[in-house]
Design a protein around this motif. Structure first.
Motif, PDB file in Angstrom:
ATOM      1  N   PRO A 128       0.824  -1.221   0.000  1.00 40.45           N
ATOM      2  CA  PRO A 128       0.000   0.000   0.000  1.00 40.45           C
ATOM      3  C   PRO A 128       0.850   1.260   0.000  1.00 40.45           C
ATOM      4  CG  PRO A 128      -0.805  -1.592   1.614  1.00 40.45           C
ATOM      5  CD  PRO A 128       0.503  -2.121   1.117  1.00 40.45           C
ATOM      6  N   SER A 129       0.300   2.310  -0.599  1.00 39.44           N
ATOM      7  CA  SER A 129       1.077   3.539  -0.777  1.00 39.44           C
ATOM      8  C   SER A 129       1.250   4.338   0.503  1.00 39.44           C
ATOM      9  CB  SER A 129       0.396   4.438  -1.817  1.00 39.44           C
ATOM     10  OG  SER A 129      -0.837   4.926  -1.324  1.00 39.44           O
ATOM     11  N   SER A 130       0.436   4.105   1.497  1.00 42.86           N
ATOM     12  CA  SER A 130       0.473   4.894   2.740  1.00 42.86           C
ATOM     13  C   SER A 130       0.297   6.378   2.465  1.00 42.86           C
ATOM     14  CB  SER A 130       1.786   4.649   3.494  1.00 42.86           C
ATOM     15  OG  SER A 130       1.926   3.280   3.825  1.00 42.86           O
ATOM     16  N   GLY A 131      -0.444   6.682   1.389  1.00 46.28           N
ATOM     17  CA  GLY A 131      -0.749   8.070   1.065  1.00 46.28           C
ATOM     18  C   GLY A 131       0.248   8.730   0.149  1.00 46.28           C
ATOM     19  N   ARG A 132       1.371   8.095  -0.151  1.00 43.23           N
ATOM     20  CA  ARG A 132       2.382   8.694  -1.030  1.00 43.23           C
ATOM     21  C   ARG A 132       2.380   7.983  -2.369  1.00 43.23           C
ATOM     22  NH1 ARG A 132       7.664   7.875  -2.638  1.00 43.23           N
ATOM     23  NH2 ARG A 132       7.896   6.003  -1.346  1.00 43.23           N
ATOM     24  N   LEU A 133       2.122   8.736  -3.448  1.00 43.93           N
ATOM     25  CA  LEU A 133       2.137   8.154  -4.784  1.00 43.93           C
ATOM     26  C   LEU A 133       3.574   8.064  -5.295  1.00 43.93           C
ATOM     27  CD1 LEU A 133      -0.933   9.943  -6.397  1.00 43.93           C
ATOM     28  CD2 LEU A 133      -0.812   7.613  -5.507  1.00 43.93           C
ATOM     29  N   ALA A 134       3.770   7.180  -6.256  1.00 47.62           N
ATOM     30  CA  ALA A 134       5.117   6.936  -6.777  1.00 47.62           C
ATOM     31  C   ALA A 134       5.665   8.135  -7.542  1.00 47.62           C
ATOM     32  CB  ALA A 134       5.106   5.698  -7.670  1.00 47.62           C
ATOM     33  N   PHE A 135       4.800   8.818  -8.292  1.00 46.31           N
ATOM     34  CA  PHE A 135       5.252   9.912  -9.137  1.00 46.31           C
ATOM     35  C   PHE A 135       4.482  11.188  -8.817  1.00 46.31           C
ATOM     36  CE2 PHE A 135       5.982   5.966 -11.402  1.00 46.31           C
ATOM     37  CZ  PHE A 135       7.287   6.107 -11.858  1.00 46.31           C
ATOM     38  N   ALA A 136       5.207  12.299  -8.739  1.00 41.06           N
ATOM     39  CA  ALA A 136       4.552  13.589  -8.529  1.00 41.06           C
ATOM     40  C   ALA A 136       3.861  14.019  -9.815  1.00 41.06           C
ATOM     41  CB  ALA A 136       5.578  14.641  -8.123  1.00 41.06           C
ATOM     42  N   PRO A 137       2.746  14.718  -9.715  1.00 39.44           N
ATOM     43  CA  PRO A 137       2.085  15.191 -10.929  1.00 39.44           C
ATOM     44  C   PRO A 137       2.961  16.188 -11.677  1.00 39.44           C
ATOM     45  CG  PRO A 137       1.104  16.205  -8.986  1.00 39.44           C
ATOM     46  CD  PRO A 137       2.040  15.140  -8.491  1.00 39.44           C
ATOM     47  N   PRO A 138       2.830  16.242 -13.004  1.00 41.51           N
ATOM     48  CA  PRO A 138       3.642  17.206 -13.769  1.00 41.51           C
ATOM     49  C   PRO A 138       3.246  18.627 -13.408  1.00 41.51           C
ATOM     50  CG  PRO A 138       1.948  16.230 -15.165  1.00 41.51           C
ATOM     51  CD  PRO A 138       1.919  15.476 -13.867  1.00 41.51           C
ATOM     52  N   PRO A 139       4.163  19.570 -13.567  1.00 38.29           N
ATOM     53  CA  PRO A 139       3.811  20.974 -13.269  1.00 38.29           C
ATOM     54  C   PRO A 139       2.712  21.445 -14.210  1.00 38.29           C
ATOM     55  CG  PRO A 139       5.909  20.843 -14.430  1.00 38.29           C
ATOM     56  CD  PRO A 139       5.538  19.434 -14.064  1.00 38.29           C
ATOM     57  N   PRO A 140       1.850  22.339 -13.744  1.00 41.94           N
ATOM     58  CA  PRO A 140       0.763  22.807 -14.610  1.00 41.94           C
ATOM     59  C   PRO A 140       1.301  23.560 -15.824  1.00 41.94           C
ATOM     60  CG  PRO A 140       0.911  24.138 -12.608  1.00 41.94           C
ATOM     61  CD  PRO A 140       1.837  22.978 -12.418  1.00 41.94           C
ATOM     62  N   ALA A 141       0.604  23.397 -16.939  1.00 44.92           N
ATOM     63  CA  ALA A 141       0.994  24.102 -18.164  1.00 44.92           C
ATOM     64  C   ALA A 141       0.686  25.593 -18.009  1.00 44.92           C
ATOM     65  CB  ALA A 141       0.239  23.535 -19.352  1.00 44.92           C
ATOM     66  N   PRO A 142       1.438  26.458 -18.689  1.00 37.86           N
ATOM     67  CA  PRO A 142       1.125  27.891 -18.623  1.00 37.86           C
ATOM     68  C   PRO A 142      -0.272  28.157 -19.170  1.00 37.86           C
ATOM     69  CG  PRO A 142       2.711  27.425 -20.370  1.00 37.86           C
ATOM     70  CD  PRO A 142       2.581  26.173 -19.574  1.00 37.86           C
ATOM     71  N   PRO A 143      -0.985  29.125 -18.633  1.00 37.61           N
ATOM     72  CA  PRO A 143      -2.349  29.393 -19.094  1.00 37.61           C
ATOM     73  C   PRO A 143      -2.359  29.832 -20.559  1.00 37.61           C
ATOM     74  CG  PRO A 143      -1.577  31.147 -17.648  1.00 37.61           C
ATOM     75  CD  PRO A 143      -0.567  30.056 -17.564  1.00 37.61           C
ATOM     76  N   PRO A 144      -3.402  29.436 -21.303  1.00 39.70           N
ATOM     77  CA  PRO A 144      -3.503  29.855 -22.708  1.00 39.70           C
ATOM     78  C   PRO A 144      -3.620  31.369 -22.814  1.00 39.70           C
ATOM     79  CG  PRO A 144      -5.069  28.095 -22.188  1.00 39.70           C
ATOM     80  CD  PRO A 144      -4.513  28.575 -20.893  1.00 39.70           C
ATOM     81  N   THR A 145      -3.089  31.908 -23.883  1.00 48.54           N
ATOM     82  CA  THR A 145      -3.131  33.352 -24.109  1.00 48.54           C
ATOM     83  C   THR A 145      -3.693  33.654 -25.499  1.00 48.54           C
ATOM     84  OG1 THR A 145      -0.846  33.318 -24.924  1.00 48.54           O
ATOM     85  CG2 THR A 145      -1.173  33.792 -22.577  1.00 48.54           C
ATOM     86  N   PRO A 146      -4.293  34.830 -25.684  1.00 44.87           N
ATOM     87  CA  PRO A 146      -4.814  35.216 -27.003  1.00 44.87           C
ATOM     88  C   PRO A 146      -3.683  35.300 -28.027  1.00 44.87           C
ATOM     89  CG  PRO A 146      -5.589  36.690 -25.262  1.00 44.87           C
ATOM     90  CD  PRO A 146      -4.516  35.846 -24.666  1.00 44.87           C
ATOM     91  N   PRO A 147      -3.994  35.288 -29.328  1.00 45.85           N
ATOM     92  CA  PRO A 147      -5.349  35.209 -29.882  1.00 45.85           C
ATOM     93  C   PRO A 147      -5.906  33.788 -29.793  1.00 45.85           C
ATOM     94  CG  PRO A 147      -3.737  35.215 -31.644  1.00 45.85           C
ATOM     95  CD  PRO A 147      -2.960  35.413 -30.382  1.00 45.85           C
ATOM     96  N   PHE A 148      -7.209  33.705 -29.524  1.00 46.42           N
ATOM     97  CA  PHE A 148      -7.863  32.412 -29.402  1.00 46.42           C
ATOM     98  C   PHE A 148      -8.510  32.034 -30.727  1.00 46.42           C
ATOM     99  CE2 PHE A 148      -8.092  33.993 -24.920  1.00 46.42           C
ATOM    100  CZ  PHE A 148      -7.170  33.091 -24.396  1.00 46.42           C
ATOM    101  N   GLU A 149      -8.110  30.877 -31.236  1.00 46.63           N
ATOM    102  CA  GLU A 149      -8.646  30.364 -32.492  1.00 46.63           C
ATOM    103  C   GLU A 149      -9.170  28.954 -32.258  1.00 46.63           C
ATOM    104  OE1 GLU A 149      -5.449  32.556 -35.469  1.00 46.63           O
ATOM    105  OE2 GLU A 149      -4.988  30.561 -34.661  1.00 46.63           O
TER     106      GLU A 149
END
Length: 264
Positions: A128-149
């Motif tokens: 059992p993991s005891s609450g600790r996962l094997a891999f950390a989640p990837p860092p969040p991607a930068p927010p989308p910016t205009p122009p939006f298509e």
């Protein structure tokens, strides 16, 4: 050397290189095997007299989705030139799909053997993991910016697979873009796939699988409501021959301003 001879040698070399490159890709259906080690088990499979290493047993944070005893597995991968792991040739990258039908003959569990050890430290110990996962989640991607298509995203699936526990993470980029735009129309298009195995046999996903995928993804976005003015769902039941990249749903996000209103 004549020009004709030189050309012939170049062509022969190119054909030889292409054959060697193609020979490194494998696709087969076989029973998975659990090979225990002194720390965590690894997953193997056998095909054509060869043993292949698929990955280690980990948890839901791992990129590798292990197969399951009691089921055949579709294995699609590229043979790596590195050292063997757990006695098997390493497939990297590798995609493993659990075949839906029960196969009780797929029940092999191999005990720890001297010399069959992982050449690396697993990211977490067995159990059992005891609450600790094997891999950390990837860092969040930068927010989308205009122009939006209009922008199209692809979501991939295992063979015969539909929405599962990994799907919400795969949809985060779509949702982030839609929210950055403000008000959007979504077009969800799914397709059914087929794969040619290394022995030449072609296997296709079941009829109707594309419609199920499109409907499930469409419902997930329709339930969000805010900012999503319209969700259009379509699917093709014609099997597209290729590798795992053909098992997909395409989601096109179109800003309402670009879609040209009425009703977006």
């Amino acid at each position: 050397m004549t020009r004709r001879a030189a050309t012939a040698m170049l062509c022969a070399g190119a054909l030889s290189w292409a054959s060697a490159s193609q020979a490194r890709d494998v696709a087969f259906v076989a029973c998975p095997i659990v090979q225990d080690t002194s720390n965590v088990p690894c997953w193997l499979s056998e095909h054509g007299g060869e043993v292949y290493y698929l990955g280690i047993q980990s948890d839901v944070s791992a990129a590798f989705n292990p197969p399951s005893l009691g089921h055949l597995a579709l294995v699609e991968g590229t043979v790596s030139e590195g050292e063997r792991i757990c006695g098997g040739l390493v497939l990297e990258p590798v995609k493993v799909s659990i075949m839906p039908a029960l196969s009780p003959e797929c029940d092999e569990l191999r005990m720890v053997q001297p010399g069959l050890e992982l050449p690396f430290e697993p990211p977490r110990p067995p159990g059992p993991s005891s609450g600790r996962l094997a891999f950390a989640p990837p860092p969040p991607a930068p927010p989308p910016t205009p122009p939006f298509e209009a922008k199209t995203f692809e979501i991939f699936f295992p063979f015969e697979g539909t929405v599962d526990f990994k799907t919400p993470d795969a949809l985060q980029a779509v949702l982030a873009y839609a929210r950055a735009v403000g008000e959007v129309r979504l077009q969800v298009r799914a397709q059914r796939a087929a794969v040619r195995l290394s022995d030449g046999q072609v296997i296709a996903e079941r009829e109707g699988i594309a419609a199920v995928r499109a409907r499930e993804i469409g419902r997930m976005f329709a339930a969000l409501g805010e900012g999503i003015a319209q969700v259009e769902v379509a699917s093709s039941d014609v099997p597209q021959l290729g590798d795992w990249r053909q098992r997909k749903v395409e989601i096109t996000v179109t800003p309402c301003d670009e879609a040209g209103r009425p009703g977006c």
